[in-house]
Structure formats: structure tokens, C-alpha cells
Enzyme design. Structure first.
Site, PDB file in Angstrom:
ATOM      1  N   CYS A  18     -60.352  22.023 -70.587  1.00 42.45           N
ATOM      2  CA  CYS A  18     -60.520  20.867 -69.707  1.00 42.45           C
ATOM      3  C   CYS A  18     -61.809  21.101 -68.921  1.00 42.45           C
ATOM      4  CB  CYS A  18     -59.311  20.760 -68.773  1.00 42.45           C
ATOM      5  SG  CYS A  18     -59.490  19.427 -67.577  1.00 42.45           S
ATOM      6  N   CYS A  22     -67.333  14.074 -57.300  1.00 44.84           N
ATOM      7  CA  CYS A  22     -67.116  12.818 -58.022  1.00 44.84           C
ATOM      8  C   CYS A  22     -67.368  11.662 -57.062  1.00 44.84           C
ATOM      9  CB  CYS A  22     -65.676  12.751 -58.550  1.00 44.84           C
ATOM     10  SG  CYS A  22     -65.362  11.260 -59.534  1.00 44.84           S
TER      11      CYS A  22
HETATM   12  N1  SAH Z   1     -62.946  10.505 -63.611  1.00 41.11           N
HETATM   13  C1  SAH Z   1     -62.076  10.599 -64.758  1.00 41.11           C
HETATM   14  C2  SAH Z   1     -61.520  12.014 -64.933  1.00 41.11           C
HETATM   15  C3  SAH Z   1     -60.597  12.387 -63.821  1.00 41.11           C
HETATM   16  S1  SAH Z   1     -59.431  13.679 -64.036  1.00 41.11           S
HETATM   17  C4  SAH Z   1     -60.958   9.599 -64.626  1.00 41.11           C
HETATM   18  O1  SAH Z   1     -60.841   8.959 -63.589  1.00 41.11           O
HETATM   19  O2  SAH Z   1     -60.217   9.428 -65.588  1.00 41.11           O
HETATM   20  C5  SAH Z   1     -58.270  13.148 -65.203  1.00 41.11           C
HETATM   21  C6  SAH Z   1     -57.009  12.473 -64.656  1.00 41.11           C
HETATM   22  O3  SAH Z   1     -56.338  13.225 -63.653  1.00 41.11           O
HETATM   23  C7  SAH Z   1     -57.313  11.103 -64.052  1.00 41.11           C
HETATM   24  O4  SAH Z   1     -56.389  10.159 -64.535  1.00 41.11           O
HETATM   25  C8  SAH Z   1     -57.099  11.372 -62.579  1.00 41.11           C
HETATM   26  O5  SAH Z   1     -56.827  10.192 -61.889  1.00 41.11           O
HETATM   27  C9  SAH Z   1     -55.966  12.367 -62.589  1.00 41.11           C
HETATM   28  N2  SAH Z   1     -55.789  13.113 -61.346  1.00 41.11           N
HETATM   29  C10 SAH Z   1     -56.729  13.502 -60.468  1.00 41.11           C
HETATM   30  N3  SAH Z   1     -56.172  14.149 -59.415  1.00 41.11           N
HETATM   31  C11 SAH Z   1     -54.834  14.183 -59.645  1.00 41.11           C
HETATM   32  C12 SAH Z   1     -53.721  14.723 -58.928  1.00 41.11           C
HETATM   33  N4  SAH Z   1     -53.874  15.347 -57.777  1.00 41.11           N
HETATM   34  N5  SAH Z   1     -52.485  14.577 -59.479  1.00 41.11           N
HETATM   35  C13 SAH Z   1     -52.331  13.949 -60.662  1.00 41.11           C
HETATM   36  N6  SAH Z   1     -53.342  13.436 -61.381  1.00 41.11           N
HETATM   37  C14 SAH Z   1     -54.587  13.540 -60.900  1.00 41.11           C
END
Ligand code: SAH
Length: 360
Positions: free
Chosen positions: A114, A121
Site C-alpha cells: 500500500c 493530502c
Molecule cells: N485519496 C484516495 C486514497 C485515500 S486512502 C482516496 O480518497 O480514495 C484509501 C481509503 O481509505 C479511502 O477510501 C479513504 O477514505 C479511506 N480512509 C482514510 N482514512 C481512514 C480511516 N481513518 N478509517 C477508514 N478508512 C479510511
């Protein structure tokens, strides 16, 4: 207190960030054949070399000269955490002192990396640790590749990465060119040999970039972070939605499916009491009805300092059942490495806070 990056270590230019032309001239000036460029790249990407000294197939003087000018890997492992389920998390320090996270998730027969695409961000999703202090900068192609190399180097010598998920820090489609360049190199047989079908790119939903990705005609798997079934709620959770709106995102996802034939996954973080009621489940089912789509439910992974709650088990069960009864394909994402704060951005934040306290 905002922590300033530590730039005390001035590093040499990293090999994986050097354009081929520049390296060809460098070797040319030393009377060396141009195939050296391929050779040294292959040694780092496929051969696990972490120093030029280990490249015993190169003349000794050249190894010495390379080491004077470049570094095979420009990142430094600042922290390495291992969870009881053998999930590894690395906090990597970059040449400018900034830090990023990447994670190795091991579930035989898969080994999934990952990776991050930005420092911080800029999307500002309210529940996410990565965006709390905004975006600092895009990662370079080499910095994206190095995460893969560093994670692969943690696997046994006969091991390899089988999958990549671009779900670490940052918005991948906001750094699309560098990401695709890195994934192309990673996919090559002289690289890490991971084909597009084994790579998932997760986006907050940037319609123009989603279409651009579709137009590349590659077999990447696209995951769209939806998190709400209507614009009012989505804009509260994902602020960028005020500019895009769900309709445009779904249209771009449909375009991706038409162009690539790859089914799109919709990610939905379940936030207790906010978007996890049966009403939202029904609305989500209606929204996705008739689409060849898959829903990935992600129970919120708590982030210190943020007021959001994980969903209750009953709410989760009802949510899943409601989607299933409506014929929507759905899975709940398993939590991996939760005791090492595997949710993106949490380790970086924790280390920054520790260092800030130490600096007072
Ligand atoms: N910017 C991209 C990648 C983000 S990380 C995006 O928005 O898809 C991948 C996933 O993890 C995203 O769906 C994000 O919303 C989620 N995510 C981020 N923080 C989280 C958390 N604390 N708990 C659960 N999911 C989370």
C-alpha cells in the site's frame, strides 16, 4: 506546533529519479556502455541491491564513482513497525526531511504493497489523518517506486509483491503522471513484475483525471471513495464534492468501465451515526442499481483528535444486508495491522507529534 522537516542530512540524487538520458550521458562520459543504465536499475528494482557495492557485475571503479555521485535509494527508513498479523509499516524519510508511509500486507498467497503518492493530502476528507495538515507536495516517480522496493526488500529472498494498492497518503489522481510512470516501471519484467490487473488506484473522485486514466487503456482497477449516497452528506464528509458532485463522478466511473471493461469498486467508510443508517444503505443501493459495481465497506479506523466514531456491529450488519438484498455486491474490508496504526497518515502524524513535543 508545526514541525519543520529535518534537512540536516543532505543526500545525493537518488538513482530511480534520474532520467535515462542523464544516466546515459553520465556513463558515456566515463566510456561505459549504455546498457549499464538498465543494469543498475535492474539491480535495484529486481535484484534488491541497496548499495552500489553490492553490484558486483559492475567494474569496481565505476561502483565507487556511482557511490560518489548517486545513492541507489534516496529514502531512509525512519520507523519500521511490525504487527502480529505480519503487516509491516514503514515511515520513510525523503531527501527534504518530509516523511511518508507505506505498508506491506501479507495474506498468503498475496503480498500487497500500500503506497503513498503525496506528502500529506489536499482533499480534506474530514475523518482522514493524511489530510489534517493539507498537502505539502507530490512525490516523484522515484519516491513512489522506492516504497515498492523498500517493501519488497522486506519479503523473503524468493518472495515478491503480488499486488499494489495506491491507498496510502495523498490523492493518486492529483499526481497521475508520476504515479503512472512508476507503475509502468514496476510492471516491467526488469522491474517488479506487477501487472496492471494487480494494481488498484483509489481516488476521492476527480472526474477529469478518472477519464484520463480510462483513456490510457490500461487494466488498472479503480476504486472510488464515495462515503455517502447523496451530495449533501458527501460534501460534509468529502469537501471536494462541492466542486464535483456525485453524478459527475459516477459518469466518469461508468466511462472507466466502458473503456477498460474493469468493474469499479466504491469505497464507503462507515462512520458511526453519520453515514451508516439503513436509510443511507437504501439510498446507496438505489444509486448503484443497474451498475456493474462492487462496494467495499471500511469500518472507520479511529484517528486520535478527530470526533468520528467506528460503526456498531449491528449497524454494519444491517447496512450490508440492505445492500445485499438490493443485489449489490458488497464486502467489508478486513482490518490489517490496526495495532500499528495502519490507516493512512496516522503513524506520520504520531511521529510528528512526538518530535514536536520533544522539541519544546
Ligand atoms: N485519496 C484516495 C486514497 C485515500 S486512502 C482516496 O480518497 O480514495 C484509501 C481509503 O481509505 C479511502 O477510501 C479513504 O477514505 C479511506 N480512509 C482514510 N482514512 C481512514 C480511516 N481513518 N478509517 C477508514 N478508512 C479510511
Amino acid at each position: 506546533m508545526q514541525l519543520l522537516p529535518d534537512v540536516s542530512v543532505v543526500s545525493k540524487p537518488a538513482l530511480l529519479d534520474q532520467p535515462s538520458d542523464a544516466l546515459h550521458s553520465w556513463f558515456g562520459e566515463r566510456g561505459q556502455p549504455l546498457l549499464r543504465v538498465k543494469q543498475i536499475r535492474r539491480r535495484v528494482l529486481a535484484g534488491r541491491a541497496e548499495s552500489f557495492e553490492q553490484m558486483s557485475d559492475l567494474p569496481k571503479e565505476i561502483r565507487g564513482e556511482l557511490a560518489e555521485h548517486f545513492t541507489p535509494l534516496g529514502t531512509h527508513i525512519e520507523r519500521h513497525l511490525i504487527a502480529s498479523d505480519d503487516t509491516h509499516k514503514l515511515l520513510l524519510k525523503l531527501h527534504d526531511g518530509r516523511t511518508i508511509e507505506c505498508v506491506l500486507i501479507q495474506e498468503a498467497p498475496r503480498r500487497t504493497a500500500c503506497i503513498s503518492t503525496q506528502v500529506g493530502c489536499g482533499m480534506g476528507c474530514v475523518f482522514c489523518a493524511s489530510g489534517i495538515n493539507g498537502v505539502v507536495r507530490n512525490l516523484t516517480t522515484g519516491e513512489i517506486l522506492e516504497q515498492l522496493v523498500r517493501l519488497r526488500n522486506l519479503t523473503p529472498v524468493d518472495g515478491r509483491l503480488s499486488n499494489i494498492v495506491v491507498m496510502g497518503m495523498g490523492e493518486p489522481l492529483a499526481n497521475l503522471d508520476s504515479l503512472i510512470e512508476a507503475l509502468e516501471i514496476a510492471g516491467h519484467k526488469d522491474g517488479l513484475g506487477i501487472g496492471a490487473r494487480h494494481i488498484t488506484i483509489s481516488t476521492v473522485g476527480l472526474p477529469v483525471k478518472m477519464r484520463a486514466l480510462a483513456d490510457l487503456g490500461k487494466q488498472y482497477h479503480l476504486a472510488v471513495s464515495l462515503h455517502a449516497p447523496n451530495d449533501l452528506l458527501r460534501t460534509r464528509i468529502v469537501p471536494t464534492n462541492s466542486k464535483t458532485g456525485i453524478d459527475d463522478i459516477l459518469a466518469a466511473a461508468d466511462y472507466f468501465f466502458e473503456k477498460t471493461g474493469r468493474q469499479v469498486t466504491y469505497e464507503y467508510v462507515l462512520l458511526g451515526g453519520l453515514n451508516d443508517s439503513p436509510r443511507e444503505a437504501r439510498e446507496l443501493a438505489t444509486l448503484l442499481q443497474g451498475r456493474k459495481a462492487h462496494v467495499n465497506l471500511i469500518p472507520f479506523n479511529k484517528v486520535e483528535g478527530l470526533p468520528y466514531l467506528s460503526p456498531g456491529t449491528d449497524a454494519q450488519t444491517v447496512f450490508i444486508d440492505t445492500l445485499r438484498r438490493a443485489g449489490i455486491s458488497v464486502k467489508v474490508r478486513k482490518r490489517k495491522g490496526s495495532e500499528i496504526d495502519a490507516a493512512c497518515g496516522q503513524l506520520r502524524r504520531q511521529v510528528e507529534q512526538e518530535l514536536a513535543v520533544a522539541a519544546i
